[in-house]
Design a protein around this motif. Structure first.
Motif, PDB file in Angstrom:
ATOM      1  N   ALA A 196     -22.608  -9.756  20.494  1.00  0.00           N
ATOM      2  CA  ALA A 196     -22.339  -9.978  19.066  1.00  0.00           C
ATOM      3  C   ALA A 196     -22.236  -8.642  18.320  1.00  0.00           C
ATOM      4  O   ALA A 196     -21.425  -8.485  17.411  1.00  0.00           O
ATOM      5  CB  ALA A 196     -23.431 -10.856  18.456  1.00  0.00           C
ATOM      6  N   VAL A 197     -23.059  -7.679  18.726  1.00  0.00           N
ATOM      7  CA  VAL A 197     -22.988  -6.336  18.117  1.00  0.00           C
ATOM      8  C   VAL A 197     -21.626  -5.702  18.411  1.00  0.00           C
ATOM      9  O   VAL A 197     -20.994  -5.123  17.526  1.00  0.00           O
ATOM     10  CB  VAL A 197     -24.120  -5.430  18.659  1.00  0.00           C
ATOM     11  CG1 VAL A 197     -23.889  -3.967  18.282  1.00  0.00           C
ATOM     12  CG2 VAL A 197     -25.465  -5.898  18.125  1.00  0.00           C
ATOM     13  N   MET A 198     -21.169  -5.848  19.648  1.00  0.00           N
ATOM     14  CA  MET A 198     -19.865  -5.272  20.012  1.00  0.00           C
ATOM     15  C   MET A 198     -18.741  -5.961  19.237  1.00  0.00           C
ATOM     16  O   MET A 198     -17.800  -5.312  18.787  1.00  0.00           O
ATOM     17  CB  MET A 198     -19.635  -5.373  21.526  1.00  0.00           C
ATOM     18  CG  MET A 198     -20.576  -4.449  22.298  1.00  0.00           C
ATOM     19  SD  MET A 198     -20.058  -4.138  24.000  1.00  0.00           S
ATOM     20  CE  MET A 198     -20.648  -5.601  24.793  1.00  0.00           C
ATOM     21  N   ALA A 199     -18.872  -7.275  19.048  1.00  0.00           N
ATOM     22  CA  ALA A 199     -17.838  -8.011  18.295  1.00  0.00           C
ATOM     23  C   ALA A 199     -17.846  -7.594  16.826  1.00  0.00           C
ATOM     24  O   ALA A 199     -16.791  -7.397  16.213  1.00  0.00           O
ATOM     25  CB  ALA A 199     -18.069  -9.519  18.426  1.00  0.00           C
ATOM     26  N   LEU A 200     -19.038  -7.416  16.263  1.00  0.00           N
ATOM     27  CA  LEU A 200     -19.147  -7.070  14.841  1.00  0.00           C
ATOM     28  C   LEU A 200     -18.606  -5.665  14.572  1.00  0.00           C
ATOM     29  O   LEU A 200     -17.820  -5.450  13.657  1.00  0.00           O
ATOM     30  CB  LEU A 200     -20.614  -7.168  14.388  1.00  0.00           C
ATOM     31  CG  LEU A 200     -20.896  -6.789  12.936  1.00  0.00           C
ATOM     32  CD1 LEU A 200     -20.193  -7.733  11.973  1.00  0.00           C
ATOM     33  CD2 LEU A 200     -22.397  -6.789  12.660  1.00  0.00           C
ATOM     34  N   GLY A 201     -19.047  -4.702  15.369  1.00  0.00           N
ATOM     35  CA  GLY A 201     -18.669  -3.315  15.109  1.00  0.00           C
ATOM     36  C   GLY A 201     -17.390  -2.896  15.812  1.00  0.00           C
ATOM     37  O   GLY A 201     -16.827  -1.844  15.513  1.00  0.00           O
ATOM     38  N   GLY A 202     -16.931  -3.704  16.764  1.00  0.00           N
ATOM     39  CA  GLY A 202     -15.716  -3.368  17.504  1.00  0.00           C
ATOM     40  C   GLY A 202     -15.902  -2.224  18.485  1.00  0.00           C
ATOM     41  O   GLY A 202     -14.924  -1.633  18.937  1.00  0.00           O
ATOM     42  N   ALA A 203     -17.151  -1.899  18.821  1.00  0.00           N
ATOM     43  CA  ALA A 203     -17.390  -0.774  19.729  1.00  0.00           C
ATOM     44  C   ALA A 203     -17.502  -1.261  21.177  1.00  0.00           C
ATOM     45  O   ALA A 203     -17.990  -2.356  21.440  1.00  0.00           O
ATOM     46  CB  ALA A 203     -18.673  -0.044  19.351  1.00  0.00           C
ATOM     47  N   ALA A 204     -17.039  -0.419  22.103  1.00  0.00           N
ATOM     48  CA  ALA A 204     -17.163  -0.680  23.534  1.00  0.00           C
ATOM     49  C   ALA A 204     -18.003   0.441  24.136  1.00  0.00           C
ATOM     50  O   ALA A 204     -18.197   1.484  23.508  1.00  0.00           O
ATOM     51  CB  ALA A 204     -15.773  -0.712  24.166  1.00  0.00           C
ATOM     52  N   PRO A 205     -18.512   0.240  25.360  1.00  0.00           N
ATOM     53  CA  PRO A 205     -19.236   1.343  26.010  1.00  0.00           C
ATOM     54  C   PRO A 205     -18.360   2.598  26.049  1.00  0.00           C
ATOM     55  O   PRO A 205     -17.154   2.505  26.274  1.00  0.00           O
ATOM     56  CB  PRO A 205     -19.504   0.797  27.420  1.00  0.00           C
ATOM     57  CG  PRO A 205     -19.563  -0.689  27.230  1.00  0.00           C
ATOM     58  CD  PRO A 205     -18.543  -0.985  26.161  1.00  0.00           C
ATOM     59  N   GLY A 206     -18.989   3.764  25.808  1.00  0.00           N
ATOM     60  CA  GLY A 206     -18.241   5.022  25.834  1.00  0.00           C
ATOM     61  C   GLY A 206     -17.756   5.475  24.474  1.00  0.00           C
ATOM     62  O   GLY A 206     -17.217   6.574  24.334  1.00  0.00           O
ATOM     63  N   ASP A 207     -17.971   4.647  23.438  1.00  0.00           N
ATOM     64  CA  ASP A 207     -17.539   5.018  22.079  1.00  0.00           C
ATOM     65  C   ASP A 207     -18.577   5.864  21.343  1.00  0.00           C
ATOM     66  O   ASP A 207     -18.390   6.211  20.187  1.00  0.00           O
ATOM     67  CB  ASP A 207     -17.236   3.760  21.246  1.00  0.00           C
ATOM     68  CG  ASP A 207     -15.911   3.105  21.640  1.00  0.00           C
ATOM     69  OD1 ASP A 207     -15.142   3.738  22.372  1.00  0.00           O
ATOM     70  OD2 ASP A 207     -15.673   1.961  21.201  1.00  0.00           O
ATOM     71  N   LYS A 208     -19.711   6.172  22.009  1.00  0.00           N
ATOM     72  CA  LYS A 208     -20.792   6.960  21.410  1.00  0.00           C
ATOM     73  C   LYS A 208     -21.459   6.168  20.294  1.00  0.00           C
ATOM     74  O   LYS A 208     -21.504   6.588  19.134  1.00  0.00           O
ATOM     75  CB  LYS A 208     -20.248   8.294  20.874  1.00  0.00           C
ATOM     76  CG  LYS A 208     -21.331   9.367  20.614  1.00  0.00           C
ATOM     77  CD  LYS A 208     -20.676  10.664  20.137  1.00  0.00           C
ATOM     78  CE  LYS A 208     -21.688  11.750  19.924  1.00  0.00           C
ATOM     79  NZ  LYS A 208     -21.713  12.726  21.039  1.00  0.00           N
ATOM     80  N   THR A 209     -21.959   5.001  20.645  1.00  0.00           N
ATOM     81  CA  THR A 209     -22.672   4.157  19.672  1.00  0.00           C
ATOM     82  C   THR A 209     -23.915   3.567  20.332  1.00  0.00           C
ATOM     83  O   THR A 209     -24.179   3.818  21.521  1.00  0.00           O
ATOM     84  CB  THR A 209     -21.810   2.968  19.202  1.00  0.00           C
ATOM     85  OG1 THR A 209     -21.675   2.044  20.297  1.00  0.00           O
ATOM     86  CG2 THR A 209     -20.428   3.416  18.751  1.00  0.00           C
ATOM     87  N   MET A 210     -24.626   2.731  19.591  1.00  0.00           N
ATOM     88  CA  MET A 210     -25.801   2.031  20.110  1.00  0.00           C
ATOM     89  C   MET A 210     -25.474   1.212  21.361  1.00  0.00           C
ATOM     90  O   MET A 210     -26.341   0.995  22.209  1.00  0.00           O
ATOM     91  CB  MET A 210     -26.417   1.145  19.027  1.00  0.00           C
ATOM     92  CG  MET A 210     -25.465   0.153  18.404  1.00  0.00           C
ATOM     93  SD  MET A 210     -26.084  -0.532  16.838  1.00  0.00           S
ATOM     94  CE  MET A 210     -27.335  -1.675  17.407  1.00  0.00           C
ATOM     95  N   VAL A 211     -24.228   0.790  21.469  1.00  0.00           N
ATOM     96  CA  VAL A 211     -23.793   0.006  22.632  1.00  0.00           C
ATOM     97  C   VAL A 211     -24.036   0.779  23.938  1.00  0.00           C
ATOM     98  O   VAL A 211     -24.347   0.192  24.978  1.00  0.00           O
ATOM     99  CB  VAL A 211     -22.294  -0.365  22.474  1.00  0.00           C
ATOM    100  CG1 VAL A 211     -21.712  -0.926  23.762  1.00  0.00           C
ATOM    101  CG2 VAL A 211     -22.119  -1.353  21.326  1.00  0.00           C
ATOM    102  N   ASP A 212     -23.935   2.111  23.870  1.00  0.00           N
ATOM    103  CA  ASP A 212     -24.103   2.925  25.081  1.00  0.00           C
ATOM    104  C   ASP A 212     -25.538   2.920  25.607  1.00  0.00           C
ATOM    105  O   ASP A 212     -25.769   3.263  26.772  1.00  0.00           O
ATOM    106  CB  ASP A 212     -23.636   4.361  24.818  1.00  0.00           C
ATOM    107  CG  ASP A 212     -22.125   4.418  24.640  1.00  0.00           C
ATOM    108  OD1 ASP A 212     -21.419   3.784  25.443  1.00  0.00           O
ATOM    109  OD2 ASP A 212     -21.662   5.067  23.687  1.00  0.00           O
ATOM    110  N   ALA A 213     -26.495   2.563  24.781  1.00  0.00           N
ATOM    111  CA  ALA A 213     -27.871   2.389  25.265  1.00  0.00           C
ATOM    112  C   ALA A 213     -28.151   0.915  25.566  1.00  0.00           C
ATOM    113  O   ALA A 213     -28.865   0.589  26.516  1.00  0.00           O
ATOM    114  CB  ALA A 213     -28.870   2.908  24.224  1.00  0.00           C
TER     115      ALA A 213
END
Lengths: 199, 136
Positions: A115-132
């Motif tokens: 849901a976080v990835m859908a909301l922010g549109g970030a994928a792994p490797g974008d240098k965001t919280m998703v990477d942790a």
């Protein structure tokens, strides 16, 4: 089994970690962001522990749903809706069970991360919280300690990355060489699971 | 045309002054702009730069006349907070929509269109179309 008390301890431990590391988070954010990540999360998690004490939710799902809602309404920066969505969706996925096992929690947390990835549109490797968060969820099947290690390694691995989401992305190549504040705070949140489990 | 049938507009910015000024500008540029309910939700409740879910929810409730609410947001957390509130389900009035539009131009287009009594879909389309007005 993990009960409502476990999830309350998780939030309390997360609040303490954010307090402890607020200066570091803000310093990381002043390098590539707007220097408010530490203070924003401090305010948000302080409000979370206060509302959990006041409303005393009785199930794991209710604890996380309430915590997420509180973060959305109190943080004031992008981390509010992002962490709020993470916890709220995880909480909703846990349903109304009085206790959940670690596998159910891992499945629910993955729903939250998605849901976080859908909301922010970030994928792994974008240098965001998703990477942790993504490596942490992937490792959660091996226990909280493994998830903590994976999240910390994921956060450290953001240093050489160029930011592709959020305010840091405006910096382009100048974002390279700095650890991402959101990935760093995400690693603190995951590490707080170990503390909640030890108590 | 009764006020009860008009779409409401909410302008969400990191800055209270930006949100208020754009609301004032958009209403000022429309002949009967004051007929349209426009609310600014800028900055944090403490008056700083940022986004407040509380101010957004209050603004949306204030402009809701039953015909829907179009929300325009400027950057990062303003957009994310509106999306998170919409996903929440019960925080914003029914028929509230985040409109993907440039903030100033989209606000003017939305208020003009809303003032004609157009429905939410038409207000949204007009605001989105503002992206197409090239300047050079």
């Amino acid at each position: 089994m993990l009960d409502a008390d476990f999830f309350r301890r998780w939030m309390t431990a997360a609040a303490a970690a954010v307090d402890r590391e607020a200066e570091r988070l803000t310093a990381l954010d002043s390098a590539i962001g707007d220097a408010d990540h530490g203070s924003n999360l401090q305010r948000g998690f302080a409000a979370v522990t206060a509302v959990l004490e006041k409303d005393a939710p009785q199930t794991p799902g209710a604890v996380l749903t309430l915590a997420g809602r509180q973060l959305i309404s109190t943080v004031g920066g992008a981390s509010g809706p992002l962490y709020g969505t993470l916890l709220r969706r995880t909480g909703k996925a846990l349903g109304e069970a009085a206790e959940v096992d670690e596998e159910q929690f891992a499945v629910a947390l993955r729903t939250g991360v998605d849901a976080v990835m859908a909301l922010g549109g970030a994928a792994p490797g974008d240098k965001t919280m998703v990477d942790a968060l993504v490596p942490a969820v992937d490792a959660l099947g091996e226990g909280f300690g493994a998830a903590r290690t994976a999240a910390e390694q994921g956060a450290e691995a953001t240093v050489p990355l160029q930011a592709r989401k959020g305010r840091a992305s405006y910096l382009g190549e100048r974002s390279i060489g700095h650890q991402d504040p959101g990935a760093t705070s995400s690693a603190l949140l995951i590490a707080a699971l170990v503390e909640a489990d030890d108590e | 045309m009764s006020d009860a049938s008009l779409v409401g507009i909410v302008l969400v910015s990191h800055s209270a002054r930006v949100a208020e000024s754009v609301a004032e500008l958009a209403q000022g540029l429309v002949g009967d702009g004051s007929a349209v309910s426009v609310a600014a939700a800028g900055g944090t409740t403490g008056g700083g730069f940022g986004t407040s879910a509380e101010l957004i929810a209050a603004a949306a409730a204030a402009v809701d006349r039953g015909a829907g609410v179009a929300v325009l947001a400027d950057l990062g957390s303003a957009v994310l907070t509106v999306k998170a509130l919409l996903a929440e389900g019960d925080e914003l009035p029914d028929n509230t929509r985040l409109v993907d539009a440039p903030f100033v131009e989209g606000a003017v287009a939305a208020v003009v269109t809303a003032s004609t009594g157009a429905d939410l879909g038409a207000v949204e389309a007009a605001a989105v179309e503002a992206y197409a007005y090239r300047k050079v």
